[in-house]
Design a protein around this motif. Structure first.
Motif, PDB file in Angstrom:
ATOM      1  N   ALA A 210       0.829  -1.211   0.000  1.00  0.00           N
ATOM      2  CA  ALA A 210       0.000   0.000   0.000  1.00  0.00           C
ATOM      3  C   ALA A 210       0.860   1.256   0.000  1.00  0.00           C
ATOM      4  CB  ALA A 210      -0.923  -0.006   1.215  1.00  0.00           C
ATOM      5  N   THR A 211       1.932   1.258   0.766  1.00  0.00           N
ATOM      6  CA  THR A 211       2.847   2.406   0.802  1.00  0.00           C
ATOM      7  C   THR A 211       3.449   2.650  -0.574  1.00  0.00           C
ATOM      8  OG1 THR A 211       3.385   2.008   3.130  1.00  0.00           O
ATOM      9  CG2 THR A 211       4.958   3.303   1.844  1.00  0.00           C
ATOM     10  N   CYS A 212       3.812   1.576  -1.247  1.00  0.00           N
ATOM     11  CA  CYS A 212       4.375   1.663  -2.588  1.00  0.00           C
ATOM     12  C   CYS A 212       3.356   2.250  -3.568  1.00  0.00           C
ATOM     13  CB  CYS A 212       4.824   0.281  -3.037  1.00  0.00           C
ATOM     14  SG  CYS A 212       5.290   0.149  -4.754  1.00  0.00           S
ATOM     15  N   LEU A 213       2.114   1.767  -3.509  1.00  0.00           N
ATOM     16  CA  LEU A 213       1.071   2.250  -4.401  1.00  0.00           C
ATOM     17  C   LEU A 213       0.696   3.699  -4.102  1.00  0.00           C
ATOM     18  CD1 LEU A 213      -1.116  -0.970  -4.317  1.00  0.00           C
ATOM     19  CD2 LEU A 213       0.003  -0.030  -6.360  1.00  0.00           C
ATOM     20  N   ARG A 214       0.741   4.064  -2.825  1.00  0.00           N
ATOM     21  CA  ARG A 214       0.432   5.444  -2.433  1.00  0.00           C
ATOM     22  C   ARG A 214       1.479   6.400  -3.010  1.00  0.00           C
ATOM     23  NH1 ARG A 214      -4.350   6.399   0.114  1.00  0.00           N
ATOM     24  NH2 ARG A 214      -3.883   5.071   1.898  1.00  0.00           N
ATOM     25  N   LYS A 215       2.731   5.996  -2.955  1.00  0.00           N
ATOM     26  CA  LYS A 215       3.797   6.821  -3.513  1.00  0.00           C
ATOM     27  C   LYS A 215       3.647   6.980  -5.023  1.00  0.00           C
ATOM     28  CE  LYS A 215       7.315   5.872   0.020  1.00  0.00           C
ATOM     29  NZ  LYS A 215       8.633   5.234   0.303  1.00  0.00           N
ATOM     30  N   ALA A 216       3.051   5.969  -5.648  1.00  0.00           N
ATOM     31  CA  ALA A 216       2.841   6.024  -7.098  1.00  0.00           C
ATOM     32  C   ALA A 216       1.631   6.857  -7.476  1.00  0.00           C
ATOM     33  CB  ALA A 216       2.687   4.606  -7.651  1.00  0.00           C
ATOM     34  N   GLY A 217       0.901   7.354  -6.470  1.00  0.00           N
ATOM     35  CA  GLY A 217      -0.202   8.268  -6.745  1.00  0.00           C
ATOM     36  C   GLY A 217      -1.592   7.695  -6.622  1.00  0.00           C
ATOM     37  N   ALA A 218      -1.744   6.472  -6.077  1.00  0.00           N
ATOM     38  CA  ALA A 218      -3.075   5.905  -5.900  1.00  0.00           C
ATOM     39  C   ALA A 218      -3.918   6.808  -4.998  1.00  0.00           C
ATOM     40  CB  ALA A 218      -2.984   4.506  -5.304  1.00  0.00           C
ATOM     41  N   ARG A 219      -5.148   7.056  -5.408  1.00  0.00           N
ATOM     42  CA  ARG A 219      -6.042   7.947  -4.661  1.00  0.00           C
ATOM     43  C   ARG A 219      -6.590   7.280  -3.409  1.00  0.00           C
ATOM     44  NH1 ARG A 219     -11.325   7.530  -5.317  1.00  0.00           N
ATOM     45  NH2 ARG A 219     -11.028   6.571  -7.363  1.00  0.00           N
ATOM     46  N   GLU A 220      -6.949   6.016  -3.517  1.00  0.00           N
ATOM     47  CA  GLU A 220      -7.515   5.257  -2.399  1.00  0.00           C
ATOM     48  C   GLU A 220      -6.985   3.835  -2.484  1.00  0.00           C
ATOM     49  OE1 GLU A 220     -11.894   3.999  -0.518  1.00  0.00           O
ATOM     50  OE2 GLU A 220     -11.760   5.375  -2.229  1.00  0.00           O
ATOM     51  N   ILE A 221      -6.743   3.245  -1.324  1.00  0.00           N
ATOM     52  CA  ILE A 221      -6.217   1.875  -1.292  1.00  0.00           C
ATOM     53  C   ILE A 221      -7.033   1.047  -0.309  1.00  0.00           C
ATOM     54  CG2 ILE A 221      -4.231   0.409  -0.806  1.00  0.00           C
ATOM     55  CD1 ILE A 221      -2.449   2.809  -1.498  1.00  0.00           C
ATOM     56  N   SER A 222      -7.576  -0.041  -0.812  1.00  0.00           N
ATOM     57  CA  SER A 222      -8.316  -0.989   0.014  1.00  0.00           C
ATOM     58  C   SER A 222      -7.605  -2.333  -0.007  1.00  0.00           C
ATOM     59  CB  SER A 222      -9.753  -1.145  -0.501  1.00  0.00           C
ATOM     60  OG  SER A 222     -10.445   0.085  -0.464  1.00  0.00           O
ATOM     61  N   VAL A 223      -7.967  -3.170   0.930  1.00  0.00           N
ATOM     62  CA  VAL A 223      -7.387  -4.511   1.017  1.00  0.00           C
ATOM     63  C   VAL A 223      -8.518  -5.517   1.149  1.00  0.00           C
ATOM     64  CG1 VAL A 223      -5.926  -6.066   2.359  1.00  0.00           C
ATOM     65  CG2 VAL A 223      -5.283  -3.659   2.114  1.00  0.00           C
ATOM     66  N   LEU A 224      -8.455  -6.568   0.345  1.00  0.00           N
ATOM     67  CA  LEU A 224      -9.449  -7.636   0.417  1.00  0.00           C
ATOM     68  C   LEU A 224      -8.725  -8.973   0.499  1.00  0.00           C
ATOM     69  CD1 LEU A 224     -12.403  -8.561   0.281  1.00  0.00           C
ATOM     70  CD2 LEU A 224     -12.209  -8.557  -2.221  1.00  0.00           C
ATOM     71  N   THR A 225      -9.001  -9.738   1.552  1.00  0.00           N
ATOM     72  CA  THR A 225      -8.371 -11.036   1.728  1.00  0.00           C
ATOM     73  C   THR A 225      -9.432 -12.107   1.970  1.00  0.00           C
ATOM     74  OG1 THR A 225      -8.091 -10.782   4.131  1.00  0.00           O
ATOM     75  CG2 THR A 225      -6.301  -9.998   2.716  1.00  0.00           C
ATOM     76  N   PHE A 226      -9.036 -13.345   1.754  1.00  0.00           N
ATOM     77  CA  PHE A 226      -9.954 -14.441   2.055  1.00  0.00           C
ATOM     78  C   PHE A 226     -10.112 -14.590   3.560  1.00  0.00           C
ATOM     79  CE2 PHE A 226     -10.080 -19.038   3.228  1.00  0.00           C
ATOM     80  CZ  PHE A 226     -11.440 -19.205   3.030  1.00  0.00           C
ATOM     81  N   ALA A 227      -9.007 -14.632   4.288  1.00  0.00           N
ATOM     82  CA  ALA A 227      -9.063 -14.865   5.734  1.00  0.00           C
ATOM     83  C   ALA A 227      -8.247 -13.828   6.480  1.00  0.00           C
ATOM     84  CB  ALA A 227      -8.562 -16.262   6.065  1.00  0.00           C
ATOM     85  N   ARG A 228      -8.551 -13.693   7.766  1.00  0.00           N
ATOM     86  CA  ARG A 228      -7.811 -12.759   8.608  1.00  0.00           C
ATOM     87  C   ARG A 228      -7.599 -13.378   9.981  1.00  0.00           C
ATOM     88  NH1 ARG A 228      -7.748  -6.420   8.930  1.00  0.00           N
ATOM     89  NH2 ARG A 228      -6.576  -6.155  10.853  1.00  0.00           N
ATOM     90  N   VAL A 229      -6.374 -13.219  10.483  1.00  0.00           N
ATOM     91  CA  VAL A 229      -6.070 -13.624  11.854  1.00  0.00           C
ATOM     92  C   VAL A 229      -6.657 -12.570  12.781  1.00  0.00           C
ATOM     93  CG1 VAL A 229      -4.250 -14.066  13.535  1.00  0.00           C
ATOM     94  CG2 VAL A 229      -3.959 -14.818  11.155  1.00  0.00           C
ATOM     95  N   LEU A 230      -7.507 -12.997  13.706  1.00  0.00           N
ATOM     96  CA  LEU A 230      -8.178 -12.059  14.606  1.00  0.00           C
ATOM     97  C   LEU A 230      -7.492 -12.011  15.968  1.00  0.00           C
ATOM     98  CD1 LEU A 230     -11.934 -12.836  13.880  1.00  0.00           C
ATOM     99  CD2 LEU A 230     -10.520 -11.012  12.932  1.00  0.00           C
ATOM    100  N   PRO A 231      -7.577 -10.862  16.639  1.00  0.00           N
ATOM    101  CA  PRO A 231      -6.930 -10.726  17.943  1.00  0.00           C
ATOM    102  C   PRO A 231      -7.621 -11.478  19.060  1.00  0.00           C
ATOM    103  CG  PRO A 231      -8.155  -8.743  17.398  1.00  0.00           C
ATOM    104  CD  PRO A 231      -8.181  -9.597  16.168  1.00  0.00           C
ATOM    105  N   GLY A 232      -8.875 -11.878  18.852  1.00  0.00           N
ATOM    106  CA  GLY A 232      -9.599 -12.586  19.902  1.00  0.00           C
ATOM    107  C   GLY A 232     -10.499 -13.643  19.317  1.00  0.00           C
ATOM    108  N   ASP A 233     -11.398 -14.161  20.116  1.00  0.00           N
ATOM    109  CA  ASP A 233     -12.300 -15.230  19.685  1.00  0.00           C
ATOM    110  C   ASP A 233     -13.643 -14.623  19.317  1.00  0.00           C
ATOM    111  OD1 ASP A 233     -13.351 -17.709  19.168  1.00  0.00           O
ATOM    112  OD2 ASP A 233     -13.981 -18.021  21.243  1.00  0.00           O
ATOM    113  N   PHE A 234     -13.927 -14.524  18.021  1.00  0.00           N
ATOM    114  CA  PHE A 234     -15.176 -13.947  17.552  1.00  0.00           C
ATOM    115  C   PHE A 234     -16.028 -15.044  16.945  1.00  0.00           C
ATOM    116  CE2 PHE A 234     -12.186 -10.492  17.597  1.00  0.00           C
ATOM    117  CZ  PHE A 234     -12.917  -9.422  18.061  1.00  0.00           C
TER     118      PHE A 234
END
Length: 256
Positions: free
Chosen positions: A224-248
């Motif tokens: 994201a930092t790399c893309l921001r430097k290249a001039g991206a207006r907005e940056i989102s992230v989409l993943t299949f799974a995420r490690v969570l900090p607790g038990d949800f």
């Protein structure tokens, strides 16, 4: 027409007999292809609202629309929004590892359906999908990029452009597995580059980074930092799974 229909029915029946549909998670026989058995389905924990408007991490209780978690306020990420379909545990963990380490590229279209559901607000106005790139030597060894497989499948579902050439990995990093948070950050620092030929396409665009698993966020932050430097207006992230900090645990929606 009736003869053709009967022939197709017989052909489908023969296929099911010799190649019965199997569970995506454990390979038990199931009623229909592209589904999970009851046992695996019970292990999948979908990430649902209420969640942090930035990180997409679920709240224990409803904090109101647009609420941001204390963790994000204390350390704002390099991207604008992040969403993941499921928690990285149980059957979802097996699916992600099968895709990445067992060459199960056939899983990508099915996992992408869950991702498209979780990221529908992002995909509604994203200009392009950019998978986290592999270093060319890693790609030659593995022969495929699991993030690219997911991004390509999400692109087919959403209609958002799949632009894998928007970023390249110029640093041969070591695998992130087993590294501590600071070590992960150091490992991927300055690892990515937007090639000159892609800079114009990235400039002033809403770029959605696609990856398989969000662990500490070090990799997507570096990209994201790399893309921001290249001039991206907005940056989102989409993943299949995420490690969570607790038990949800959230009520699981019907499969789509």
């Amino acid at each position: 027409m009736k003869i053709k229909s009967a022939g197709r029915f017989l052909a489908d029946g023969a296929t099911s007999l010799f190649f019965p549909p199997i569970c995506l998670g454990c390979r038990r026989i199931v009623a229909a292809g592209g589904t999970l058995c009851g046992s695996c389905w019970g292990e999948v924990h979908f990430l649902e609202q209420p969640w942090c408007a930035v990180s997409g991490v679920p709240f224990v209780m409803d904090m109101g629309e647009g609420a941001i978690s204390p963790a994000v306020m204390a350390s704002p990420p390099a991207y604008d929004r992040s969403r993941a379909a499921v928690a990285y545990d149980g059957a979802a963990r097996r699916l992600a590892q099968s895709l990445k380490y067992q060459d199960r590229t056939d899983l990508a279209p099915w996992l992408a359906r869950w991702m498209a559901r979780a990221g529908r607000e992002i995909l509604a106005d994203a200009d392009m999908l950019v998978p986290v790139p592999l270093h060319r030597q890693r790609f030659l060894t593995r022969r495929f990029n699991q993030s690219a497989e997911l991004a390509r499948a999400v692109a087919r579902i959403s209609g958002v452009a799949f632009v894998p050439e928007a970023a390249i990995r110029i640093k041969k990093t070591v695998p992130q597995v087993g590294l501590k948070s600071k070590e992960r950050e150091d490992n991927v620092r300055a690892a990515f580059k937007v090639p000159d030929r892609a800079a114009e396409r990235v400039r002033d665009q809403h770029v959605c980074i696609v990856d398989d698993v969000y662990t500490t966020g070090a990799t997507v932050a570096a990209l994201a930092t790399c893309l921001r430097k290249a001039g991206a207006r907005e940056i989102s992230v989409l993943t299949f799974a995420r490690v969570l900090p607790g038990d949800f645990r959230r009520e699981r929606p019907a499969p789509i």
